[in-house]
Design an enzyme around this catalytic site. Structure first.
Site, short mmCIF file in Angstrom:
data_model
loop_
_atom_site.label_atom_id
_atom_site.label_comp_id
_atom_site.label_asym_id
_atom_site.label_seq_id
_atom_site.Cartn_x
_atom_site.Cartn_y
_atom_site.Cartn_z
N HIS B 98 0.86 -1.19 0.00
CA HIS B 98 0.00 0.00 0.00
C HIS B 98 0.89 1.24 0.00
CE1 HIS B 98 -3.87 -1.97 0.71
NE2 HIS B 98 -3.26 -2.77 1.55
N HIS B 108 -0.57 -6.57 -5.60
CA HIS B 108 -0.68 -7.83 -4.89
C HIS B 108 -0.08 -8.94 -5.75
CE1 HIS B 108 -3.08 -11.67 -4.87
NE2 HIS B 108 -2.60 -11.69 -3.65
N ASN B 110 0.77 -13.36 -5.43
CA ASN B 110 0.85 -14.59 -4.65
C ASN B 110 1.33 -15.69 -5.58
OD1 ASN B 110 -1.09 -17.26 -4.01
ND2 ASN B 110 0.02 -16.44 -2.27
N HIS B 143 -0.09 -5.18 -18.12
CA HIS B 143 -0.62 -6.36 -18.80
C HIS B 143 0.32 -6.87 -19.90
CE1 HIS B 143 -4.56 -7.35 -17.09
NE2 HIS B 143 -4.59 -6.07 -16.71
N HIS B 173 -20.63 -7.13 -4.78
CA HIS B 173 -21.65 -6.24 -4.21
C HIS B 173 -21.47 -4.78 -4.65
CE1 HIS B 173 -18.43 -6.22 -1.07
NE2 HIS B 173 -18.74 -4.96 -0.97
N ARG B 261 -1.90 -17.48 11.37
CA ARG B 261 -1.37 -16.36 12.17
C ARG B 261 -2.05 -15.07 11.70
NH1 ARG B 261 2.78 -12.42 11.98
NH2 ARG B 261 3.33 -11.78 14.12
#
Lengths: 304, 304
Positions: B98, B108, B110, B143, B173, B261
């Site tokens: 951030h 982000h 992973n 991209h 939502h 954790r």
């Protein structure tokens, strides 16, 4: 008992509460948004922001109906027949107030009525207090008043609904309660119309208790001065509130999954929240005491 | 291919990335917490806070093992035998950064490897960019680079994994994507060890692409001046990020439900976030353009 009568009473409760909160605030007024739901019904969302006392808060009324949402069908599997043909009706008032001053607790209340055709009808609700700094006098005052409200209907209610709140308003992944709890109840129902009327009276008593209880709690602390450190702690506690609402709160998740009016559902979110990595309060501080106090099963009334 | 080799490589990736991010930041250093998991394994969480460039961020490595958590048992019902006797192993690196400056996007990444005894083994991962203000040049640069990484392994990957990211990083939502997307992939597996090695190389290429791509994107905007209004908009966008992580993100919910954790899992949360009721950006503003851009299926490479 007609559902129109119940929803009318909830509308009236919303009026009473917003008037009282505006008078406590003394500066900001509630902004009203009237909305309709595509599948049936609608509501009146009232939001207050940037007030003297309230940084942000909402008092929502809604009365919605239509075919059963998927989430409810799953819950009712086996308990009702012809799930696909049934219509539900739900009405209630929901409140969350986020005060500016870290010494003034966040409060939440919800009172609701739900029915499915003529097969199912029940009342539910709850009220809980989330202090930024736990104050034992405030907590015991809060619980004593809720106990009085409960006792006037049924002497078994308080103990049972207090435990329900401890279990419900629990942030499992933090192993802490959201605040000092309160009462929570759901599916109050009876085939005897006299008893249902009795439950309605109880729900009214809960709703009517909101203004006197919260007014007293706000007045006790709203003039208390606070530091930047107090405000920062408030931001950190609010992030726990955000976690509870988004991860666990059934009303919020129900709203998100059934395409409710998103701004009304998320009016409960704090105005500003902070996530600080692995914050550990100083030993012996009020912050540390607050964390220690956020345990299930505390008897706030007989603490002294 | 041994799992130790894979987890060793992930550890090495964590080192490379934290070194590079510290050098970009120029002020703050990562704080490391080494933790062990009761049921087996552990991790190294590295957190940076209050930097020149990064307001808060985390680069976590973990390698955990043990009996299958309930959540996984449910998912695997019918797909594997003797669920109660199986042991799982999972290792990976997770990153969320951030930035302080609202002109610099949140990122982000992973990359992960998972196995259950000898029955199941797969790779997964993803990388996505969440600009506070959408910038088409940044998005197409991002991209294009991801497409190059994908194409070097399999020319079909980019289209498929880009769509997967559009679907995964979607805030249902709000009816908006979390940002400009990226790539997402899961359960890359093959019985042929040569092909599995090939997938591992792909995952390595994704991991290695993080530093050059994000360095370029940060450098483009980190010196750009910003107003209070820009910062406020950043706070509001971060609250969407918080909503995504707590409501939808599978890694976060898996962590919450399996007693991971907690401070490592929620390192992804923004340092400060704001919820403003029903905020509607001014017509023709960069804020409005950003909202308009957060649609599934945008072809960022061929936009011009």
């Amino acid at each position: 008992m007609e559902k129109e009568k119940i929803s009318h009473w909830f509308q009236h409760l919303q009026d009473e509460i917003t008037t009282a909160l505006e008078s406590i605030d003394g500066k900001s007024k509630f902004h009203e948004d009237v909305w309709k739901r595509n599948q049936g019904g609608g509501g009146r969302s009232r939001i207050i922001q940037d007030g003297n006392v309230f940084e942000k808060g909402g008092v929502n009324f809604s009365a919605v109906h239509g075919p059963l949402p998927e989430m409810l069908k799953k819950e009712l599997q086996g308990k009702a027949s012809n799930l696909d043909e049934l219509e539900f009706f739900a009405t209630g008032v929901s409140i969350v107030m986020h005060p500016m001053n870290p010494w003034v607790p966040i409060i939440h209340m919800n009172v609701r009525y739900f029915e499915i055709n003529d097969e199912i009808r029940w009342f539910g609700g709850g009220i809980d207090l989330t202090p930024i700094y736990v104050d034992r006098q405030d907590a015991s005052f809060f619980h004593e008043n809720l106990k009085n409200v409960c006792d006037s209907t049924d002497p078994a209610f308080y103990e049972s609904f207090k435990k329900w709140a401890d279990d419900y308003f629990f942030i499992r992944h933090r192993n802490e309660t959201r605040g000092v709890g309160g009462i929570f109840f759901d599916k109050l129902t009876d085939e005897d119309p006299v008893k249902m009327q009795h439950y309605f009276e109880f729900v009214k008593n809960v709703g009517n208790a909101f203004v006197p209880i919260y007014t007293e709690i706000v007045n006790r602390s709203k003039e208390k001065s606070y530091s930047r450190a107090n405000k920062k702690w408030q931001m950190m506690r609010r992030s726990r509130y955000a976690e509870f609402n988004l991860v666990y709160d059934r009303g919020t998740r129900f709203g998100l999954e059934t395409d409710g009016r998103i701004e009304s559902i998320l009016m409960s979110m704090p105005p500003v929240a902070e996530w600080v990595y692995d914050f550990i309060p100083e030993g012996g501080s009020h912050e540390e005491m607050t964390i220690f106090s956020l345990k299930k099963g505390t008897d706030w009334i007989n603490l002294f």
